[in-house]
Each structure stands twice: as C-alpha cells, then as structure tokens.
Enzyme design. Structure first.
Site, PDB file in Angstrom:
ATOM      1  N   HIS A 192       0.845  -1.200   0.000  1.00 33.18           N
ATOM      2  CA  HIS A 192       0.000   0.000   0.000  1.00 33.18           C
ATOM      3  C   HIS A 192       0.877   1.245   0.000  1.00 33.18           C
ATOM      4  O   HIS A 192       1.999   1.232   0.499  1.00 33.18           O
ATOM      5  CB  HIS A 192      -0.973   0.018   1.183  1.00 33.18           C
ATOM      6  CG  HIS A 192      -0.307  -0.191   2.502  1.00 33.18           C
ATOM      7  ND1 HIS A 192       0.060  -1.426   2.962  1.00 33.18           N
ATOM      8  CD2 HIS A 192       0.065   0.681   3.466  1.00 33.18           C
ATOM      9  CE1 HIS A 192       0.625  -1.311   4.147  1.00 33.18           C
ATOM     10  NE2 HIS A 192       0.645  -0.034   4.474  1.00 33.18           N
TER      11      HIS A 192
ATOM     12  N   HIS B 275       0.919   5.163   1.107  1.00 32.77           N
ATOM     13  CA  HIS B 275       0.258   6.180   1.925  1.00 32.77           C
ATOM     14  C   HIS B 275       0.277   7.520   1.183  1.00 32.77           C
ATOM     15  O   HIS B 275       1.317   7.947   0.691  1.00 32.77           O
ATOM     16  CB  HIS B 275       1.011   6.401   3.241  1.00 32.77           C
ATOM     17  CG  HIS B 275       0.992   5.245   4.181  1.00 32.77           C
ATOM     18  ND1 HIS B 275       0.151   5.199   5.267  1.00 32.77           N
ATOM     19  CD2 HIS B 275       1.713   4.099   4.214  1.00 32.77           C
ATOM     20  CE1 HIS B 275       0.375   4.072   5.941  1.00 32.77           C
ATOM     21  NE2 HIS B 275       1.317   3.393   5.325  1.00 32.77           N
TER      22      HIS B 275
HETATM   23  P1  5GP Z   1       1.811   0.370   7.365  1.00 36.29           P
HETATM   24  O1  5GP Z   1       2.339   0.654   8.731  1.00 36.29           O
HETATM   25  O2  5GP Z   1       1.647  -1.115   7.118  1.00 36.29           O
HETATM   26  O3  5GP Z   1       2.566   1.053   6.277  1.00 36.29           O
HETATM   27  O4  5GP Z   1       0.393   1.038   7.335  1.00 36.29           O
HETATM   28  C1  5GP Z   1      -0.791   0.385   7.643  1.00 36.29           C
HETATM   29  C2  5GP Z   1      -1.853   1.457   7.744  1.00 36.29           C
HETATM   30  O5  5GP Z   1      -3.110   0.850   7.591  1.00 36.29           O
HETATM   31  C3  5GP Z   1      -1.871   2.201   9.073  1.00 36.29           C
HETATM   32  O6  5GP Z   1      -1.730   3.597   8.825  1.00 36.29           O
HETATM   33  C4  5GP Z   1      -3.232   1.838   9.675  1.00 36.29           C
HETATM   34  O7  5GP Z   1      -3.811   2.941  10.337  1.00 36.29           O
HETATM   35  C5  5GP Z   1      -4.029   1.434   8.465  1.00 36.29           C
HETATM   36  N1  5GP Z   1      -5.024   0.394   8.688  1.00 36.29           N
HETATM   37  C6  5GP Z   1      -4.813  -0.799   9.313  1.00 36.29           C
HETATM   38  N2  5GP Z   1      -5.947  -1.535   9.299  1.00 36.29           N
HETATM   39  C7  5GP Z   1      -6.883  -0.787   8.654  1.00 36.29           C
HETATM   40  C8  5GP Z   1      -8.265  -1.010   8.339  1.00 36.29           C
HETATM   41  O8  5GP Z   1      -8.860  -2.049   8.646  1.00 36.29           O
HETATM   42  N3  5GP Z   1      -8.912  -0.006   7.665  1.00 36.29           N
HETATM   43  C9  5GP Z   1      -8.281   1.139   7.310  1.00 36.29           C
HETATM   44  N4  5GP Z   1      -9.014   2.053   6.647  1.00 36.29           N
HETATM   45  N5  5GP Z   1      -6.983   1.389   7.583  1.00 36.29           N
HETATM   46  C10 5GP Z   1      -6.295   0.436   8.261  1.00 36.29           C
END
Ligand code: 5GP
Ligand code: ZN
Length: 134
Positions: free
Chosen positions: A99, A101
């Site tokens: 993903h 951001h």
């Molecule tokens: P990472 O740390 O893996 O780059 O980012 C994961 C992101 O996904 C975090 O910013 C977290 O807030 C978001 N996130 C995790 N689970 C969910 C979810 O079920 N729904 C949404 N909309 N965001 C999520």
C-alpha cells in the site's frame, strides 16, 4: 489471500471510506490517519510489498496517487503532501499487503514523517556505494 484484510477491503468485501476506485486499485481513508485526508492506495491483487509487486502495478499505483494528491490539494487545501511506502516490519510495515500512503500535510500539523540524519565520512559513503555496485 483469504486472510488478508486489505484484500478484503480492496475487493469490497469489507466496507471502507473509498475515495477512488478503478479495475485495479481502491483508495481508502486510513482509519488511523496521520492528518486529515490520509489515504491508502491498495492494489486489488495481493502483493506483500515492493519486492513482490510487478513494476507495471507500482507505476499504476503512483499514477493513482498523483491523481488523488491533486484532489487533496483542491478539496482539502493541503499545503504539502508525503507519499510513504513501508516494506517489511523493519521499515514499519504492519499490513503485509502493498500500500502507498498519501498523507496531506498542513502548516503546523504537528506530524513528523522524517528521519534523523547520520554523518558518515566520505570514505564510508564510497564504501557503501561500492557495496551496492559491487
Ligand atoms: P503500514 O504501517 O503497514 O505502512 O500502514 C498500515 C496502515 O493501515 C496504518 O496507517 C493503519 O492505520 C491502516 N489500517 C490498518 N488496518 C486498517 C483497516 O482495517 N482499515 C483502514 N481504513 N486502515 C487500516
Ligand atoms: Zn492482500
């Protein structure tokens, strides 16, 4: 991936606050946003990270992010914007489905999406370059 939450969200099995969708991507609002409008570009197919995702899909994700970034500026009036993309637990990735951001930034929003610079010597930098190129 049947047990991947982002697969389920990207493919509409779990509802989300979707702000963009096409055949290959869904862009949702992060549910733990750093700032107002923090969104995630999710490919509909499962790839764990940058090391796995095909080049054309990454390029598609960046195109989508650019389009959404323009919308953020126009609609939310952000003053700047960070694109952040984490790979592996060591880099802070918590959901193992690629993903991107999209983090709109506002003057004095109190967030810090920067690193602490270090001070390698010129020789150390050359050694690192050689390690990468060797
Ligand atoms: P990472 O740390 O893996 O780059 O980012 C994961 C992101 O996904 C975090 O910013 C977290 O807030 C978001 N996130 C995790 N689970 C969910 C979810 O079920 N729904 C949404 N909309 N965001 C999520
Ligand atoms: Zn997935």
């Amino acid at each position: 991936m049947s047990d991947c939450i982002f697969c389920k969200i990207a493919n509409g099995e779990i509802p989300s606050n979707t702000i963009y969708e096409d055949d290959d991507f869904r862009v949702i609002l992060d549910n733990g946003p750093a700032t107002k409008g923090h969104a995630l570009v999710l490919p509909k197919k499962h790839y764990a990270d940058l090391f796995e995702i095909p080049q054309e899909v990454v390029m598609g994700a960046v195109k989508v992010a650019q389009e959404v970034a323009g919308t953020m500026k126009k609609k939310l009036g952000c003053d700047g914007l960070n694109l952040v993309q984490n790979n592996g637990a060591a880099a802070g990735q918590t959901v193992m489905h690629f993903h991107l951001h999209i983090i709109p930034r506002y003057e004095n929003d109190g967030q810090h999406i920067l690193w602490k610079p270090t001070s390698p010597s010129a020789d150390e930098l050359v050694a690192i370059k050689n390690e990468i190129l060797g």
